[in-house]
Design an enzyme around this catalytic site. Structure first.
Site, PDB file in Angstrom:
ATOM      1  N   GLN A  11       0.647  41.443 -24.759  1.00  0.00           N
ATOM      2  CA  GLN A  11       0.435  40.975 -26.120  1.00  0.00           C
ATOM      3  C   GLN A  11       0.760  42.091 -27.112  1.00  0.00           C
ATOM      4  O   GLN A  11       0.418  43.249 -26.891  1.00  0.00           O
ATOM      5  CB  GLN A  11      -1.009  40.510 -26.283  1.00  0.00           C
ATOM      6  CG  GLN A  11      -1.208  39.517 -27.399  1.00  0.00           C
ATOM      7  CD  GLN A  11      -2.486  38.705 -27.245  1.00  0.00           C
ATOM      8  OE1 GLN A  11      -2.962  38.513 -26.139  1.00  0.00           O
ATOM      9  NE2 GLN A  11      -3.026  38.223 -28.341  1.00  0.00           N
ATOM     10  N   SER A  91      -1.261  44.576 -19.134  1.00  0.00           N
ATOM     11  CA  SER A  91      -2.250  43.551 -19.492  1.00  0.00           C
ATOM     12  C   SER A  91      -1.737  42.152 -19.135  1.00  0.00           C
ATOM     13  O   SER A  91      -1.532  41.842 -17.967  1.00  0.00           O
ATOM     14  CB  SER A  91      -2.604  43.665 -20.981  1.00  0.00           C
ATOM     15  OG  SER A  91      -3.655  42.799 -21.335  1.00  0.00           O
ATOM     16  N   LEU A  92      -1.496  41.305 -20.135  1.00  0.00           N
ATOM     17  CA  LEU A  92      -0.916  39.985 -19.892  1.00  0.00           C
ATOM     18  C   LEU A  92       0.315  40.079 -18.997  1.00  0.00           C
ATOM     19  O   LEU A  92       0.576  39.210 -18.160  1.00  0.00           O
ATOM     20  CB  LEU A  92      -0.533  39.337 -21.219  1.00  0.00           C
ATOM     21  CG  LEU A  92       0.471  38.180 -21.152  1.00  0.00           C
ATOM     22  CD1 LEU A  92      -0.189  36.950 -20.571  1.00  0.00           C
ATOM     23  CD2 LEU A  92       1.077  37.907 -22.503  1.00  0.00           C
ATOM     24  N   ARG A 116      -6.544  31.583 -20.198  1.00  0.00           N
ATOM     25  CA  ARG A 116      -7.070  32.950 -20.333  1.00  0.00           C
ATOM     26  C   ARG A 116      -7.252  33.308 -21.808  1.00  0.00           C
ATOM     27  O   ARG A 116      -8.270  33.881 -22.197  1.00  0.00           O
ATOM     28  CB  ARG A 116      -6.110  33.925 -19.656  1.00  0.00           C
ATOM     29  CG  ARG A 116      -6.490  35.417 -19.739  1.00  0.00           C
ATOM     30  CD  ARG A 116      -5.456  36.230 -18.975  1.00  0.00           C
ATOM     31  NE  ARG A 116      -5.735  37.657 -18.927  1.00  0.00           N
ATOM     32  CZ  ARG A 116      -5.213  38.554 -19.756  1.00  0.00           C
ATOM     33  NH1 ARG A 116      -4.405  38.160 -20.742  1.00  0.00           N
ATOM     34  NH2 ARG A 116      -5.487  39.849 -19.617  1.00  0.00           N
ATOM     35  N   HIS A 201     -10.117  43.860 -22.555  1.00  0.00           N
ATOM     36  CA  HIS A 201     -10.389  44.882 -21.556  1.00  0.00           C
ATOM     37  C   HIS A 201     -11.674  45.678 -21.827  1.00  0.00           C
ATOM     38  O   HIS A 201     -11.688  46.910 -21.751  1.00  0.00           O
ATOM     39  CB  HIS A 201      -9.181  45.818 -21.411  1.00  0.00           C
ATOM     40  CG  HIS A 201      -7.897  45.078 -21.218  1.00  0.00           C
ATOM     41  ND1 HIS A 201      -7.642  44.330 -20.081  1.00  0.00           N
ATOM     42  CD2 HIS A 201      -6.824  44.914 -22.031  1.00  0.00           C
ATOM     43  CE1 HIS A 201      -6.452  43.760 -20.206  1.00  0.00           C
ATOM     44  NE2 HIS A 201      -5.941  44.089 -21.378  1.00  0.00           N
ATOM     45  N   GLN A 250      -9.659  42.817 -14.549  1.00  0.00           N
ATOM     46  CA  GLN A 250      -8.769  43.304 -15.603  1.00  0.00           C
ATOM     47  C   GLN A 250      -9.279  42.943 -16.993  1.00  0.00           C
ATOM     48  O   GLN A 250      -9.081  43.682 -17.964  1.00  0.00           O
ATOM     49  CB  GLN A 250      -7.353  42.737 -15.395  1.00  0.00           C
ATOM     50  CG  GLN A 250      -6.277  43.384 -16.244  1.00  0.00           C
ATOM     51  CD  GLN A 250      -5.292  42.382 -16.794  1.00  0.00           C
ATOM     52  OE1 GLN A 250      -5.674  41.469 -17.503  1.00  0.00           O
ATOM     53  NE2 GLN A 250      -4.019  42.560 -16.458  1.00  0.00           N
TER      54      GLN A 250
END
Length: 310
Positions: A11, A91-92, A116, A201, A250
């Site tokens: 993102q 991340s994503l 998510r 996170h 995560q």
């Protein structure tokens, strides 16, 4: 043949118009976008190519980024045959990496990251969550300062370890704003609260963990074509059981991006970033001397293939 790793942005890499060159010049891209639109009942042509407010909303941003990354990776794989030594994402982007590793179908992944995003928003709804970009402080200093502030009742955590001297924090926006001067007094060159309404996170997303797990169980496959590097551990995994646990963790643990690149750079000759822009390519310039190529349209695709053939 060069040894490569495939890497995928998260993102923040989104932009109106991303993937348009592929869409206009590839039947593969047209088909993938059409099927994604049908699956989620979201008009991805409008979301990706026309001015709109949704592209910045987490539940739309995440599937859009994953879709464009998966299209770039699919078109590359159809034009050039090379098996990556491993895949990883920021991340994503770890979900895009799982698509590339054959651990999840791209349509299932698009639905999964859409959910998510919804779960992340729900976890932060009304909490006043936010994130901060911090430049110029070392990891240990930031970690000690965050721990000290939490002992005083503030909600602030290190969320993304992007490169030396660049960390993104997560927590409550008012707490982050109150610490801008504190971080600058400690030597930070920049301490900027970002325009975000989620705190990725960190512990504020605890409720999203259990919500996500059933969908990980449903959509992830048992077979992986290659290793995936975990954001949580910076180590490789290649089983469904590990993926479920690590992708759940995560949500509430920091992204160890720079650690992942540093620990695995000796295994490859180059990295290839798939998706919009060159966010990870930019970070990699500060982390490793190994080259990073990118595939975001047909021009960069051809340049990457040329570099691999040198």
């Amino acid at each position: 043949m060069k040894k490569v790793a495939f890497i995928f942005p998260g993102q923040g890499s989104q932009k109106i118009g991303m993937g348009k060159d592929f869409f206009e010049n590839s039947e593969i891209a047209k088909d993938m976008i059409s099927k994604a639109s049908e699956r989620l009942r979201i008009n991805f042509e409008e979301l990706l190519f026309e001015e709109n407010d949704k592209i910045g909303q987490t539940e739309y941003t995440q599937p859009a980024i994953l879709l464009v990354s998966s299209i770039a990776n699919k078109i590359f794989n159809d034009k050039y045959t090379i098996k990556p030594e491993f895949v990883l994402g920021h991340s994503l982007g770890e979900f895009s990496a799982l698509v590339s590793a054959g651990a999840i179908d791209y349509l299932d992944a698009i639905e999964l990251v859409h959910k998510r995003g919804i779960f992340m928003n729900e976890a932060c709804a009304g909490a006043g969550a936010g994130m901060m970009a911090l430049v110029g402080l070392d990891d240990l200093t930031v970690e000690k300062m965050c721990e000290e502030q939490r002992s005083k009742g503030l909600n602030v955590w290190a969320a993304n370890y992007n490169m030396d001297g660049q960390i993104v924090l997560a927590g409550l926006k008012t707490d982050l704003e109150s610490l801008v001067d504190t971080f600058k007094e400690a030597g930070a060159k920049r301490a900027i609260v970002l325009d975000m309404s989620v705190a990725s996170h960190c512990e504020l997303l605890q409720s999203a963990v259990e919500n996500l797990k059933p969908y990980l169980e449903e959509y992830l496959k048992d077979e992986f074509l290659t290793d995936v590097i975990s954001n949580v551990t910076a180590k490789a995994y290649n089983t469904k059981e590990e993926a479920i646990e690590l992708l759940s963790e995560q949500l509430i643990n920091p992204v160890k991006y720079k650690h992942s690149i540093s620990s695995k750079e000796s295994d490859v000759d180059a990295f290839i970033e798939f998706g919009n822009g060159i966010v990870l390519k930019g970070l990699n310039r500060k982390i490793t001397k190994k080259p990073t190529y990118n595939v975001s349209d047909f021009d960069t695709l051809n340049k990457t293939i040329e570099a691999l053939n040198e």
